[in-house]
Design a protein around this motif. Structure first.
Motif, PDB file in Angstrom:
ATOM      1  N   GLY A   1      41.720  48.907  45.731  1.00 13.94           N
ATOM      2  CA  GLY A   1      42.531  50.055  46.066  1.00 13.94           C
ATOM      3  C   GLY A   1      44.029  49.882  45.973  1.00 13.94           C
ATOM      4  N   ASN A   2      44.522  48.647  45.761  1.00 17.10           N
ATOM      5  CA  ASN A   2      45.976  48.496  45.664  1.00 17.10           C
ATOM      6  C   ASN A   2      46.403  48.405  44.193  1.00 17.10           C
ATOM      7  N   ASN A   3      47.702  48.405  43.981  1.00 15.41           N
ATOM      8  CA  ASN A   3      48.190  48.483  42.610  1.00 15.41           C
ATOM      9  C   ASN A   3      47.885  47.243  41.785  1.00 15.41           C
ATOM     10  N   THR A   4      47.834  46.084  42.411  1.00 11.52           N
ATOM     11  CA  THR A   4      47.460  44.886  41.671  1.00 11.52           C
ATOM     12  C   THR A   4      46.034  45.027  41.134  1.00 11.52           C
ATOM     13  N   SER A   5      45.135  45.514  41.975  1.00 12.10           N
ATOM     14  CA  SER A   5      43.740  45.659  41.549  1.00 12.10           C
ATOM     15  C   SER A   5      43.575  46.758  40.509  1.00 12.10           C
ATOM     16  N   MET A   6      44.508  47.713  40.461  1.00 12.16           N
ATOM     17  CA  MET A   6      44.397  48.831  39.529  1.00 12.16           C
ATOM     18  C   MET A   6      45.118  48.569  38.213  1.00 12.16           C
ATOM     19  N   SER A   7      45.742  47.420  38.091  1.00 16.10           N
ATOM     20  CA  SER A   7      46.510  47.092  36.892  1.00 16.10           C
ATOM     21  C   SER A   7      45.598  46.613  35.762  1.00 16.10           C
ATOM     22  N   THR A   8      46.208  46.369  34.598  1.00 15.78           N
ATOM     23  CA  THR A   8      45.469  45.777  33.482  1.00 15.78           C
ATOM     24  C   THR A   8      45.610  44.256  33.461  1.00 15.78           C
ATOM     25  N   ALA A   9      46.146  43.703  34.554  1.00 12.84           N
ATOM     26  CA  ALA A   9      46.222  42.249  34.739  1.00 12.84           C
ATOM     27  C   ALA A   9      47.021  41.554  33.645  1.00 12.84           C
ATOM     28  N   MET A  10      48.042  42.209  33.120  1.00  9.93           N
ATOM     29  CA  MET A  10      48.890  41.617  32.094  1.00  9.93           C
ATOM     30  C   MET A  10      50.093  40.934  32.747  1.00  9.93           C
TER      31      MET A  10
ATOM     32  N   VAL B   1      57.269  38.936  20.952  1.00  9.55           N
ATOM     33  CA  VAL B   1      56.198  37.987  20.633  1.00  9.55           C
ATOM     34  C   VAL B   1      55.042  38.229  21.595  1.00  9.55           C
ATOM     35  N   ASP B   2      53.900  37.635  21.311  1.00  9.69           N
ATOM     36  CA  ASP B   2      52.753  37.722  22.214  1.00  9.69           C
ATOM     37  C   ASP B   2      52.995  36.799  23.404  1.00  9.69           C
ATOM     38  N   ARG B   3      53.264  37.388  24.577  1.00 12.62           N
ATOM     39  CA  ARG B   3      53.505  36.577  25.770  1.00 12.62           C
ATOM     40  C   ARG B   3      52.732  37.067  26.987  1.00 12.62           C
ATOM     41  N   LEU B   4      51.869  38.061  26.797  1.00 12.55           N
ATOM     42  CA  LEU B   4      51.106  38.563  27.926  1.00 12.55           C
ATOM     43  C   LEU B   4      49.811  37.779  28.097  1.00 12.55           C
ATOM     44  N   HIS B   5      49.543  37.388  29.334  1.00  4.48           N
ATOM     45  CA  HIS B   5      48.347  36.632  29.681  1.00  4.48           C
ATOM     46  C   HIS B   5      47.491  37.486  30.601  1.00  4.48           C
ATOM     47  N   THR B   6      46.176  37.393  30.446  1.00  8.51           N
ATOM     48  CA  THR B   6      45.296  38.245  31.242  1.00  8.51           C
ATOM     49  C   THR B   6      43.959  37.561  31.478  1.00  8.51           C
ATOM     50  N   VAL B   7      43.128  38.218  32.250  1.00  2.00           N
ATOM     51  CA  VAL B   7      41.789  37.717  32.548  1.00  2.00           C
ATOM     52  C   VAL B   7      40.782  38.438  31.662  1.00  2.00           C
ATOM     53  N   GLN B   8      39.575  37.908  31.607  1.00  4.34           N
ATOM     54  CA  GLN B   8      38.524  38.573  30.839  1.00  4.34           C
ATOM     55  C   GLN B   8      38.259  39.959  31.432  1.00  4.34           C
ATOM     56  N   GLY B   9      38.144  40.947  30.565  1.00  6.38           N
ATOM     57  CA  GLY B   9      37.981  42.315  31.015  1.00  6.38           C
ATOM     58  C   GLY B   9      39.297  43.039  31.199  1.00  6.38           C
ATOM     59  N   ARG B  10      40.376  42.281  31.265  1.00  3.14           N
ATOM     60  CA  ARG B  10      41.721  42.852  31.335  1.00  3.14           C
ATOM     61  C   ARG B  10      41.849  43.899  32.425  1.00  3.14           C
ATOM     62  N   HIS B  11      41.459  43.496  33.631  1.00 10.86           N
ATOM     63  CA  HIS B  11      41.522  44.418  34.759  1.00 10.86           C
ATOM     64  C   HIS B  11      41.997  43.690  36.008  1.00 10.86           C
TER      65      HIS B  11
ATOM     66  N   CYS C   1      39.159  48.648  21.482  1.00 10.42           N
ATOM     67  CA  CYS C   1      39.647  48.795  22.849  1.00 10.42           C
ATOM     68  C   CYS C   1      38.580  48.537  23.911  1.00 10.42           C
ATOM     69  N   LEU C   2      37.370  48.244  23.497  1.00  9.00           N
ATOM     70  CA  LEU C   2      36.309  47.988  24.464  1.00  9.00           C
ATOM     71  C   LEU C   2      36.522  46.701  25.245  1.00  9.00           C
ATOM     72  N   SER C   3      37.479  45.868  24.830  1.00 12.53           N
ATOM     73  CA  SER C   3      37.787  44.649  25.589  1.00 12.53           C
ATOM     74  C   SER C   3      38.473  44.972  26.912  1.00 12.53           C
ATOM     75  N   PHE C   4      38.939  46.224  27.061  1.00 13.28           N
ATOM     76  CA  PHE C   4      39.565  46.666  28.299  1.00 13.28           C
ATOM     77  C   PHE C   4      38.531  47.356  29.182  1.00 13.28           C
ATOM     78  N   SER C   5      38.389  46.877  30.410  1.00 15.80           N
ATOM     79  CA  SER C   5      37.452  47.505  31.345  1.00 15.80           C
ATOM     80  C   SER C   5      37.801  48.968  31.576  1.00 15.80           C
ATOM     81  N   ASP C   6      39.096  49.273  31.661  1.00 12.01           N
ATOM     82  CA  ASP C   6      39.521  50.654  31.893  1.00 12.01           C
ATOM     83  C   ASP C   6      39.046  51.577  30.767  1.00 12.01           C
ATOM     84  N   PHE C   7      39.209  51.131  29.539  1.00 12.64           N
ATOM     85  CA  PHE C   7      38.794  51.969  28.415  1.00 12.64           C
ATOM     86  C   PHE C   7      37.284  52.145  28.393  1.00 12.64           C
TER      87      PHE C   7
END
Length: 467
Positions: free
Chosen positions: A47-56, A129-139, A316-322
């Motif tokens: 329910g908080n903004n961290t949990s609702m992010s794309t974890a980038m 450049v590519d500098r964003l790091h994320t978790v599997q599911g990108r959520h 885009c299926l690699s994103f849980s949100d999508f």
């Protein structure tokens, strides 16, 4: 202010906010400090903004980048921030966060058990450049779950949830001596502590503040945590802190109207276009999803459609949100553009012209895009899909003025002893308005400043950012 500083502390650090603040809790515990985390949201894990992010999370010069041959540095990251914000971002804080970004993402995996990967399949606007790091599911829920599981196992960290930080107490020298915490029944208790970290996010859920500071987006749907009501800001100002960049925010133009789930801007970066309710393109979609929220809000009926195809859908299926958006049935499909126009309610001629324009530009059959967009990846091909979107406010980016060590500053620019702020409770690095927001620059202050506050408090000068 209360009386003199107590001889013993009940806890070394009280953290208000169980989002990015959990990174600060883990770092403090790692450095031998005792921590209490309070949060009013029993559903904080989703329910908080961290949990609702794309974890980038940006990390300039990380080991993942080096392994992939990506050349990056804090200096380059700072240059990107400066360019995106038109030199309006606070230079001290931006430089400090750029500097700790790589150590932060490496610590998140090594010290907090968060398995990260470098995003290489597409680039967000503004990052050179590519500098964003994320978790599997990108959520963000996955990211927060990893942090929480590590916190739960720590003998040095206690959780008091639901409970809200309502004030702090200070001694005659102005140093923090206590945290005033209130339970849902209204009972208050003062917990003796030598430091408080305000990790309460911003004021996106406070309608009055949004209308006052962010009138251009005030009518948009708020898609953030319900407890982001500006508690940290209120407490800091009460004790003489300054605020800054109160007009800054992260908007989003890709929230599905039907399902209220995030479509995501990866669709656009893979070649999708956005049209308004009448079927017309109205700008360069690649400028950024944050500023495009206000552009969408200004269109007739304040809604539009993202038009994509099967290729983009699959990418885009690699994103849980999508995936959630697709599974909710928010996408309308058709083999023929006229049929899709009919199903969306768009004007067939305008809709056909918008898609034909994308195809001509993507194939090189046309010259320059009239809106200035330079990249379309591939031409759209049937079967086509469209998802209706509305503008949204995700979180605010203005707050208490902090230095590079996350210490809250008073009206004279001096630190308030023992008071720290992170994430939306602190002033961010997005400059003014919405167009300075870079992907990941919401989570970076949330996690990074919490981590830095713990580092500062523990006296770990080897990694303390000097300003």
């Amino acid at each position: 202010m209360s009386g003199e500083q107590p001889g013993e502390w009940a806890v070394d650090l009280v953290i208000a906010g169980a989002g990015g603040g959990l990174a600060g809790a883990l770092k403090a515990a790692e450095d031998g400090l005792s921590v209490l985390v309070v949060d009013p949201d029993e559903q904080f894990l989703r329910g908080n903004n961290t949990s609702m992010s794309t974890a980038m999370i940006p990390g300039a010069g990380s080991r993942w980048q080096r392994a992939e041959g990506v050349k990056d540095s804090p200096k380059r990251f700072l240059a990107d921030i400066t360019e995106k914000t038109h030199s309006t971002a606070a230079p001290v804080l931006a430089g400090a966060l750029a500097k700790i970004s790589a150590p932060l993402v490496e610590w998140l995996e090594d010290g907090a058990g968060v398995p990260l990967q470098l995003v290489r399949d597409f680039s967000y606007p503004g990052h050179s450049v590519d500098r964003l790091h994320t978790v599997q599911g990108r959520h963000g829920s996955t990211l927060l779950r990893h942090l929480y599981e590590r916190v739960r196992r720590s003998p040095s960290i206690d959780l008091l949830i639901p409970a809200r930080l309502v004030d702090i107490e200070r001694d005659t020298y102005g140093r923090v001596t206590g945290a005033v915490v209130e339970d849902p029944g209204g009972h208050r208790e003062t917990i003796a502590t030598r430091a408080v970290l305000l990790a309460t996010n911003g004021y996106g859920a406070a309608r009055g503040l949004v209308e006052r500071h962010l009138p251009e987006i005030a009518a948009a749907h708020y898609h953030g945590g319900q407890f982001s009501t500006g508690d940290g800001l209120t407490i800091g100002l009460r004790h003489g802190a300054r605020s800054a960049f109160m007009d800054a925010y992260q908007g989003h133009a890709a929230l599905a109207r039907r399902s209220r789930t995030l479509v995501g801007w990866a669709t656009v970066m893979h070649g999708a276009i956005m049209v308004d309710a009448g079927g017309k393109r109205f700008g360069d979609e690649t400028t950024g999803y944050s500023e495009y929220a206000a552009a969408l809000a200004a269109r007739p009926d304040a809604r539009g459609w993202i038009v994509l195809d099967r290729r983009i859908h699959d990418l885009c299926l690699s994103f849980s949100d999508f995936r959630q958006t697709a599974e909710a049935g928010a996408l309308v499909w058709a083999e023929d553009l006229d049929v899709l126009a009919e199903r969306t309610g768009c004007d067939p001629k305008a809709f056909q012209e918008s898609v034909s324009e994308q195809v001509a530009l993507a194939t090189g059959a046309a010259g320059h895009d009239r809106f200035g967009r330079t990249f379309f990846e591939e031409p759209l091909r049937g079967p086509y899909a469209a998802v209706e979107v509305i503008p949204a406010l995700f979180h605010t980016q203005g707050g208490l003025v902090v230095d590079g060590d996350a210490r809250v500053l008073d009206g004279q620019g001096a630190p308030i002893g023992g008071l720290f702020a992170s994430g939306g409770a602190a002033h961010g690095i997005s400059g003014r308005g919405a167009d300075g927001y870079l992907a990941g620059n919401g989570l970076l202050p949330a996690l990074g400043l919490a981590w830095q506050a713990a580092t500062t408090l523990s006296g770990d000068t080897a990694t303390t950012v000097t300003t």
